[in-house]
Design a protein around this motif. Structure first.
Motif, PDB file in Angstrom:
ATOM      1  N   VAL A  67       0.834  -1.201   0.000  1.00  0.00           N
ATOM      2  CA  VAL A  67       0.000   0.000   0.000  1.00  0.00           C
ATOM      3  C   VAL A  67       0.870   1.253   0.000  1.00  0.00           C
ATOM      4  O   VAL A  67       0.584   2.225  -0.726  1.00  0.00           O
ATOM      5  CB  VAL A  67      -0.948  -0.009   1.211  1.00  0.00           C
ATOM      6  N   SER A  68       1.945   1.268   0.778  1.00  0.00           N
ATOM      7  CA  SER A  68       2.810   2.449   0.855  1.00  0.00           C
ATOM      8  C   SER A  68       3.472   2.731  -0.484  1.00  0.00           C
ATOM      9  O   SER A  68       3.456   3.877  -0.983  1.00  0.00           O
ATOM     10  CB  SER A  68       3.877   2.234   1.930  1.00  0.00           C
ATOM     11  N   LEU A  69       4.063   1.703  -1.102  1.00  0.00           N
ATOM     12  CA  LEU A  69       4.711   1.932  -2.399  1.00  0.00           C
ATOM     13  C   LEU A  69       3.679   2.224  -3.486  1.00  0.00           C
ATOM     14  O   LEU A  69       3.960   2.964  -4.435  1.00  0.00           O
ATOM     15  CB  LEU A  69       5.549   0.712  -2.765  1.00  0.00           C
ATOM     16  N   GLY A  70       2.477   1.650  -3.363  1.00  0.00           N
ATOM     17  CA  GLY A  70       1.424   1.996  -4.308  1.00  0.00           C
ATOM     18  C   GLY A  70       1.030   3.455  -4.203  1.00  0.00           C
ATOM     19  O   GLY A  70       0.816   4.141  -5.222  1.00  0.00           O
ATOM     20  N   VAL A  89      -6.554  19.230  -1.043  1.00  0.00           N
ATOM     21  CA  VAL A  89      -5.525  18.763  -0.112  1.00  0.00           C
ATOM     22  C   VAL A  89      -4.199  18.715  -0.845  1.00  0.00           C
ATOM     23  O   VAL A  89      -4.122  18.185  -1.958  1.00  0.00           O
ATOM     24  CB  VAL A  89      -5.876  17.361   0.439  1.00  0.00           C
ATOM     25  N   PRO A  90      -3.115  19.282  -0.261  1.00  0.00           N
ATOM     26  CA  PRO A  90      -1.801  19.183  -0.894  1.00  0.00           C
ATOM     27  C   PRO A  90      -1.450  17.720  -1.158  1.00  0.00           C
ATOM     28  O   PRO A  90      -1.592  16.862  -0.288  1.00  0.00           O
ATOM     29  CB  PRO A  90      -0.865  19.814   0.126  1.00  0.00           C
ATOM     30  N   LEU A  96       1.662  11.416   2.226  1.00  0.00           N
ATOM     31  CA  LEU A  96       2.403  11.056   3.442  1.00  0.00           C
ATOM     32  C   LEU A  96       1.461  10.766   4.611  1.00  0.00           C
ATOM     33  O   LEU A  96       1.717   9.867   5.419  1.00  0.00           O
ATOM     34  CB  LEU A  96       3.367  12.185   3.804  1.00  0.00           C
ATOM     35  N   SER A  97       0.382  11.514   4.710  1.00  0.00           N
ATOM     36  CA  SER A  97      -0.582  11.273   5.789  1.00  0.00           C
ATOM     37  C   SER A  97      -1.210   9.891   5.646  1.00  0.00           C
ATOM     38  O   SER A  97      -1.377   9.164   6.632  1.00  0.00           O
ATOM     39  CB  SER A  97      -1.676  12.345   5.779  1.00  0.00           C
ATOM     40  N   ALA A  98      -1.562   9.536   4.401  1.00  0.00           N
ATOM     41  CA  ALA A  98      -2.142   8.212   4.183  1.00  0.00           C
ATOM     42  C   ALA A  98      -1.146   7.110   4.545  1.00  0.00           C
ATOM     43  O   ALA A  98      -1.512   6.090   5.151  1.00  0.00           O
ATOM     44  CB  ALA A  98      -2.585   8.071   2.726  1.00  0.00           C
ATOM     45  N   ILE A  99       0.115   7.310   4.184  1.00  0.00           N
ATOM     46  CA  ILE A  99       1.140   6.303   4.524  1.00  0.00           C
ATOM     47  C   ILE A  99       1.303   6.184   6.036  1.00  0.00           C
ATOM     48  O   ILE A  99       1.424   5.069   6.584  1.00  0.00           O
ATOM     49  CB  ILE A  99       2.474   6.679   3.845  1.00  0.00           C
TER      50      ILE A  99
END
Length: 369
Positions: A67-70, A89-90, A96-99
């Motif tokens: 998920v992070s690399l996606g 949203v920037p 980064l927030s999602a990660i």
């Protein structure tokens, strides 16, 4: 993220949707490569770890890695082709927030899974695992929230001041809960007792430790009654642990015999009875001690060992029964206190004119306790 010049030229010649697909698939391929090589390396390092903890860790991290690399691939593709996601949203901060959120959830779930699978060992006490799991979840949550606040440039100084006030209020309201929590930590670090140990509480209850939780300890008494004691109380009380440093326990059987009994024959008889009792251990060997000259008896003590604290009452019963039967068979007297009572009777005539016997009478009786 900057891409190499040949890659940039290749992607620039593709339609946007194809370029986005190539970038996204490329990052997923990178995740698969890291997954394969990382698993192989980690498994070689953790081959000596008991249980399934290492497998659980690897399985839990795979999803977060993909998920992070996606998400990174989606961000790079969107940024490269200058495609607006249509939200206010920037893009970088949102990615980064999602990660961060993905890894927060993953690490919290990882702690719960590990806490249910961690084996007993000399390094980690199984009863301490739930406490460590709660601490782990709290630390991961606090760090994650802190990173999100910093990422979005939110001043945390007022929050820290408010947190201090709230902490004081919560501390006063939950002081008993906090005392029990830190009491459980102290009991664990001191190694006062573990599940399965036989303990004697300061109040006199004796039993087996059934459960140790963050708040309290449950002891099952010999009457099969569960006694729940707060850890804060136990932390400040005197606790006798009959299962440490070894589970062997010595029992004392007091015996009183009449004056005139052959003490050498008595000692040999008591040792014989102890050796024939199946619950008594051969090592250390049983022994007899002449304790004192009592008022009515010579007081001895038979000392022997049993393999488990739970067997002390049964072994004492068996030895007392065997000693009593043997004393009866061999005519060995078990004395009891004797008292002489003297009574004097004197006075005048009663209402019918009968005078009492003159002089004094004495009555002697034997009594026993």
């Amino acid at each position: 993220m900057q891409l190499d010049r040949p890659v940039v030229e290749l992607l620039a010649g593709l339609p946007a949707w194809q370029g986005i697909a190539v970038i996204f698939v490329g990052f997923l391929a990178l995740a698969a490569l890291v997954h394969t090589l990382g698993d192989r390396f980690v498994r070689q390092v953790t081959t000596r770890i008991d249980g399934d903890v290492d497998d659980i860790v690897l399985r839990s991290l795979h999803t977060a890695l993909y998920v992070s690399l996606g998400l990174v691939g989606a961000y790079v593709a969107t940024d490269f082709y200058d495609i607006s996601p249509g939200i206010a949203v920037p893009l970088e901060a949102g990615t980064l927030s999602a990660i961060i959120l993905v890894w927060m959830v993953t690490l919290i779930h990882l702690g719960r899974r590990v806490s249910t699978a961690v084996p007993d060992s000399k390094y980690v006490d199984r009863q301490m695992v739930p406490i460590l799991q709660n601490v782990w979840s709290a630390v991961v949550s606090v760090v994650g929230v802190f990173l999100l606040l910093v990422l979005w440039n939110i001043d945390i100084t007022p929050l820290l001041a408010s947190a201090g006030i709230v902490g004081i209020i919560v501390g006063l309201a939950a002081r008993d809960t906090l005392a029990n929590f830190f009491g459980s930590l102290s009991l664990y670090l001191d190694g006062t007792y573990r599940v399965g140990d036989y303990v004697v509480l300061e109040s006199g209850e004796r039993g087996r430790v059934e459960d140790i939780s963050v708040r309290s300890t449950v002891v099952r008494t010999r009457d099969d009654i569960l006694v729940t004691v707060p850890n804060a109380t136990l932390n400040s009380a005197a606790i006798v642990n009959e299962s440490t440093p070894k589970r062997k326990r010595r029992i004392r059987v007091p015996i009183g015999v009449a004056y005139g009994t052959d003490i050498d024959d008595l000692e040999a008889l008591l040792l014989e009875l102890a050796e024939t009792e199946g619950l008594v251990q051969d090592r250390p060997s049983p022994r007899v001690r002449f304790r004192e000259f009592g008022d009515s008896a010579l007081n001895f003590e038979l000392l022997c060992w049993v393999s488990n604290p739970a067997l002390t009452a049964r072994a004492t019963h068996n030895l007392n029964s065997a000693i009593y039967r043997r004393f009866q068979a061999d005519g060995i007297e078990i004395p009891y206190p004797k008292r002489d009572i003297s009574m004097s009777v004197s006075g005048t005539a009663d209402a019918f004119g009968h005078a009492p016997d003159s002089g004094a009478g004495e009555l002697s009786t034997d009594g026993g306790r």
